[in-house]
Design a protein around this motif. Structure first.
Motif, PDB file in Angstrom:
ATOM      1  N   GLU A 145       0.820  -1.219   0.000  1.00  0.00           N
ATOM      2  CA  GLU A 145       0.000   0.000   0.000  1.00  0.00           C
ATOM      3  C   GLU A 145       0.847   1.259   0.000  1.00  0.00           C
ATOM      4  OE1 GLU A 145      -3.178  -0.332   2.923  1.00  0.00           O
ATOM      5  OE2 GLU A 145      -4.144  -1.707   1.514  1.00  0.00           O
ATOM      6  N   ARG A 199      -8.831   4.933   0.894  1.00  0.00           N
ATOM      7  CA  ARG A 199      -9.257   3.598   0.473  1.00  0.00           C
ATOM      8  C   ARG A 199     -10.557   3.748  -0.311  1.00  0.00           C
ATOM      9  NH1 ARG A 199      -6.876  -0.674   2.144  1.00  0.00           N
ATOM     10  NH2 ARG A 199      -5.845   0.531   3.761  1.00  0.00           N
ATOM     11  N   LEU A 231      -6.518   1.506  -3.290  1.00  0.00           N
ATOM     12  CA  LEU A 231      -6.011   2.544  -2.406  1.00  0.00           C
ATOM     13  C   LEU A 231      -5.356   3.650  -3.236  1.00  0.00           C
ATOM     14  CD1 LEU A 231      -5.436   2.938   0.788  1.00  0.00           C
ATOM     15  CD2 LEU A 231      -3.095   2.549   0.081  1.00  0.00           C
TER      16      LEU A 231
END
Lengths: 664, 307
Positions: free
Chosen positions: A53, A393, A399
């Motif tokens: 992420e 998100r 994301l």
């Protein structure tokens, strides 16, 4: 003066430890243990983004890898990172580790942080900061591959080396180690840690040194034979070096929601440079000294918000001068002092469960004092930075990281560096990443203001760097596509980055005829000389086929499409590293690291380094005598034949050394 | 305006004096403190009693200080909330049975055996049964079989019980003792080297507001999940917690109180029947795990109900 302050600080800290007396250990648990409030430890800023992420490619080198690699300094470790170019030469001040191109003697397109403090030199010795920390103090190194100015400012033009030191709560006790071996290798370390539940301290002092690279400067005209020079006969690069480093860190907890971290340190690097073939660059020793203080205060505002304030001050001194033999009255000096002060405020918070925001500002003042380099007693630059990143998100599998930094420099004006990155978890354990960023690197003080003139009795004998100040910031626009995958059943993980980094207004040295003096002189200037792209792909694979075996493979293919030969060869077209870490019976560790890289140059057209390969081997055995733990390790760096490093006449020869480590 | 205020003031005074004139309450709750968690227990207890037909007048709530000032209370059941209240009641010479709440099993056994007892004493413990804790670990981390326990001088006495229960469930257990006056870190480090998950056991010498930072940072760094015993730990950064809320305990105490008021003898000391599982979603994600607290609670309840 500073001794007095240090003394007071020591008294204060000693008082702190004594006051932190543990509670009665025999107490029975009560309902207070169940209902009492607890400090928020893994707060919003302490919980890192997972690798799948993060808004970019990251290579993490952890403590185990550092130990198993047999590395003696941080640049050695960067061979484990795809896309890096590494030199062990001290010729330009300090060994270099750069990403996507060694565009010159100094690594001024990569940011280096130690516990959040930039160790980028305000002077012009770019990589010296990499030497200001003992490897044993490091918890992990996060290498952010790719332009990261949106989060770390202009100096993160091509990437960031983010060094995180060990928590002093984890380094209690005494640790000593001694390394000795071939080519003058002699390293030592003393690390002492102590503390309580609310205050922890670590003091570490280390020294490392060796004879540096060897060269084939020697050339016998009668026999027409190159010969291996011997540094004792002063016909090699005079690369003998030794570095003393001292670091102190105190982590204090004045209240349930506050942590205060204090750091003080010095580093003192001596390195040889020059040769005995001409008067312009004789063999001599240089010194790069630095000292810093840093205070970080972190306040937890709630479960979902915290605040960080950091202040640091760094002083540097560079000493390098020699008598120009043909004109003994002329002393060629490139020494000076520099200092910087930085104040950073940062607020991190979550809004709901899908939005995390980090924003803040930094004020930074850099001052340089060097009459020989700038013909001016003091030059200062003020930087003001405002930054923010929003982690949103959009869906469970999607994301978005959107961030940017607005940076104003009193020397070169303002610019804005934005970044957008989308991470898509296409399937469990498989993530695709796509993003674009843009950033500017303003010219450094030296690139903009250098004024080096050689004057004896008011007569100008010559000029060195005399910048005309017309240079504007370099610009980069980077596009990348990444993949991060894991196959848990095979214990395999892979990371692929495909990139195109377009650079505009690249700054390079250009000779020109300075017609200002009565007798015109050839001088050097920095100009915006080139536009080009860096394109390619890199990958990193980690494989743990069995519990005791770990294999790391990385490869980078890089093409720099500049018409300038020095620039286009600033990174090898192919480079790869294969590392095997194997635990053998009896707890013995075996490591083999093989690194190959194609031809490249450090921005020196006509000074192309041959393709190289290097194999490092380490064998280590742990032992225990009573309460003392120890390890004895044997390391051979570059098991094979010598390879070209930094300059096509410099060679890295085999270095074998042994290390004994004891922990009480 | 002034008269209006005076009226309300007088009415308030009258109401405040009312309990003194009321008849003997059936139940006297002695609470170590008047704060949120204790009040939640009392409120759930009161609700349960109301369901059984008892009114607010049947329940008196006193702090230890107030108890000292009120002699001659003759309730049919004493309820102690917390350790301080329990110690005071154990020293009283009343013959009425006592139900102790908000104490761990270990603390209850230690404290109640230390005192001369004039009356039957029972408890609803604050901590969770060991098998329930281990079942949760199996549900949450089917792959993680090596459980680490960081114990202190008090909690080390529970080690054999944990070991037996773990063996029964096919789990392996490793424990490390934090010696008195010693830094916690070496013991923790030794433990984490061989553990897949750290199970926290309440022991103020090991787990407190000062040590928690070291524990949570070290475990997170080594990617070892922490399963704790209070939601405050989950807020702080532990991955999971298994606990009973004050309301759940108050409700269970209400049921016990009703049976006692109906003439039954005090039941044996028991663990809380109902419980919750809390998950820190941010830590879950950061550790690359996937856990759902509602689902975990439901599955654990099903296991708990099974004969």
């Amino acid at each position: 003066m500073s001794g007095k302050i240090a003394g007071r600080l020591a008294m204060f800290l000693l008082g702190w430890t004594l006051s932190a007396v543990a509670a009665d250990e025999r107490t029975l648990p009560t309902e207070k243990d169940f209902f009492g409030e607890m400090p928020i430890v893994l707060s919003v800023s302490r919980l890192p983004q997972t690798l799948d992420e993060t808004p970019g490619a990251v290579t993490i080198i952890d403590r185990d890898t550092i130990r198993l690699s047999g590395a003696r300094d941080v640049p050695d470790l960067m061979r484990l990172v795809p896309g890096f170019q590494v030199s062990n030469s001290f010729e330009s001040g300090s060994p270099l580790a750069v990403y996507h191109g060694g565009f010159g003697d100094f690594a001024n397109r990569i940011q280096v942080l130690i516990d959040g403090r930039s160790v980028y030199s305000a002077f012009f010795v770019g990589s010296a900061g990499l030497q200001s920390i003992a490897l044993d103090d490091i918890e992990r190194i996060e290498v952010l591959r790719g332009s990261n100015s949106a989060a770390y400012g202009a100096r993160a033009f091509l990437g960031v080396i983010n060094i995180i030191t060990r928590d002093p709560g984890e380094t209690h006790g005494v640790r000593v180690s001694k390394t000795a071996g071939e080519r003058g290798v002699s390293d030592s370390l003393v690390q002492v840690g102590w503390g309580s539940d609310t205050a922890n301290f670590r003091l570490s002092g280390s020294r490392r040194g060796d004879d540096g690279l060897t060269s084939i400067y020697g050339y016998d005209h009668f026999t027409n034979v190159h010969y291996i020079g011997d540094i004792d006969q002063m016909n090699g690069p005079y690369g003998k070096n030794h570095i003393g480093v001292f670091n102190f860190r105190a982590d204090l907890r004045p209240g349930i929601s506050d942590t205060l971290e204090l750091r003080v340190g010095t580093s003192d690097q001596y390195s040889g440079t020059g040769n005995n073939f001409g008067p312009g660059n004789p063999q001599r020793e240089r010194r790069i000294a630095s000292a810093y203080v840093q205070a970080d205060w972190r306040r937890n505002l709630s479960e979902d918000a915290d605040f960080l304030a950091t202040y640091s001050h760094t002083d540097e001194a560079y000493t390098d001068n020699f008598v120009y033999a043909p004109t003994p009255q002329l002393i060629i000096d490139s020494g000076g002092n520099a200092s910087n002060d930085a104040l950073l405020l940062q607020h991190s918070f979550r809004l709901g469960k899908d939005l995390r925001i980090v924003w803040g500002g930094e004020l930074r003042r850099e001052a340089v004092r060097s009459t020989p380099l700038y013909n001016s007693p003091l030059l200062t630059t003020d930087f003001t930075r405002l930054f923010g990143n929003l982690e949103w998100r959009l869906a469970t599998t999607l994301l978005l990281n959107a961030g940017g930094m607005l940076e104003r420099s009193s020397l070169t004006g303002s610019n804005f560096a934005p970044r957008l990155m989308l991470n898509w978890h296409a399937a469990p354990d498989h993530t695709l990443r796509i993003g674009v960023s843009q950033a500017y690197r303003p010219p450094s003080m030296f690139e903009k203001e250098a004024d080096v003139r050689f004057v004896v009795n008011n007569i100008l004998l010559g000029e060195g760097y005399v910048a005309r100040g017309n240079v504007v910031p370099e610009k980069i626009r980077a596009h990348e596509i990444g993949y991060l995958g894991e196959i848990p059943a095979l214990r395999l993980s892979a990371d692929v980055r495909i990139f195109k980094e377009d650079i505009r207004n690249f700054i390079r040295v250009l000779n020109y005829l300075d017609t200002q003096p009565s007798k015109p002189q050839v001088a050097k200037d920095f100009v915006n000389a080139d536009n080009f792209s860096i394109q390619g792909a890199e990958c990193q694979v980690k494989f743990r086929p069995w519990r005791d075996t770990q294999v790391i493979f990385n490869r980078a293919n890089i093409r720099i499409d500049s018409l300038d030969l020095g620039t286009s060869t600033s990174a090898p077209k192919h480079a790869s590293t294969l590392a095997l870490f194997q635990k053998l019976p009896g707890g013995v560790d075996l490591s083999v690291i093989h690194h190959v890289a194609g031809a490249m140059s450090w921005q020196r057209a006509g000074n192309l380094l041959q393709a190289m390969d290097r194999t490092d081997v380490r064998l280590a055995m742990p032992f225990r005598i009573g309460a003392t733990e120890g390890e004895i390790a044997a390391v051979v760096q570059n098991l094979g034949s010598p390879y070209n490093d930094f300059n096509n006449t410099f060679y890295f020869w085999r270095r074998a050394h042994a290390t004994l480590t004891l922990k009480f | 305006m002034f008269f209006c205020r005076l009226f309300w003031l007088l009415l308030g005074l009258l109401l405040a004096c009312a309990p003194v004139r009321a008849a003997q309450p059936s139940i006297v709750v002695v609470t170590s403190e008047r704060s949120a968690s204790y009040d939640e227990v009392i409120s759930a207890l009161g609700d349960k009693l109301a369901q059984g037909g008892y009114s607010a007048a049947d329940l008196a709530i006193l702090t230890p200080d107030e108890l000292r000032k009120q002699a001659g209370l003759l309730p049919r059941l004493w309820i102690a909330l917390g350790t301080a209240a329990a110690q005071i009641l154990l020293n009283s010479e009343s013959k009425a049975p006592q139900l102790h709440l908000l104490q761990t099993r270990h603390s209850f056994l230690q404290i109640s055996t230390r005192h001369r007892q004039y009356s039957p004493v029972s408890a609803i413990f604050l901590d969770q049964p060991i098998t329930r804790q281990l079942h949760l670990l199996r549900l949450a981390f089917p792959e993680r079989k090596r459980i680490g326990l960081l114990l202190g001088p008090v909690s080390q006495m529970q080690e054999p019980a944990f070991r037996n229960a773990a063996t029964d469930l096919g789990l392996s257990l490793d424990s490390s003792l934090v010696e008195r006056g010693e830094s916690l870190y070496p013991s923790l480090q030794r433990l984490l080297d061989g553990s897949d998950v750290l199970l926290a056991v309440a022991d103020p010498a090991v787990y407190n507001a000062n040590t928690l930072q070291n524990i949570l940072l070290s475990t997170f760094r080594m990617r070892v999940p922490v399963v704790a015993f209070s939601p405050a730990y989950v807020k702080a950064g532990a991955l999971l917690a298994l606990y009973s809320t004050p309301a759940q305990i108050g409700n269970q105490a209400g049921k016990v109180a009703l049976t006692v008021l109906q003439g039954s003898p005090l039941p044996a000391p028991q663990y809380p029947a109902d419980f919750m599982v809390s998950v820190n979603a941010h830590v879950t994600r950061a550790l690359g795990l996937s856990l759902n607290e509602v689902e975990l609670t439901a599955r654990l309840r099903r296991i708990d109900m099974a004969p």
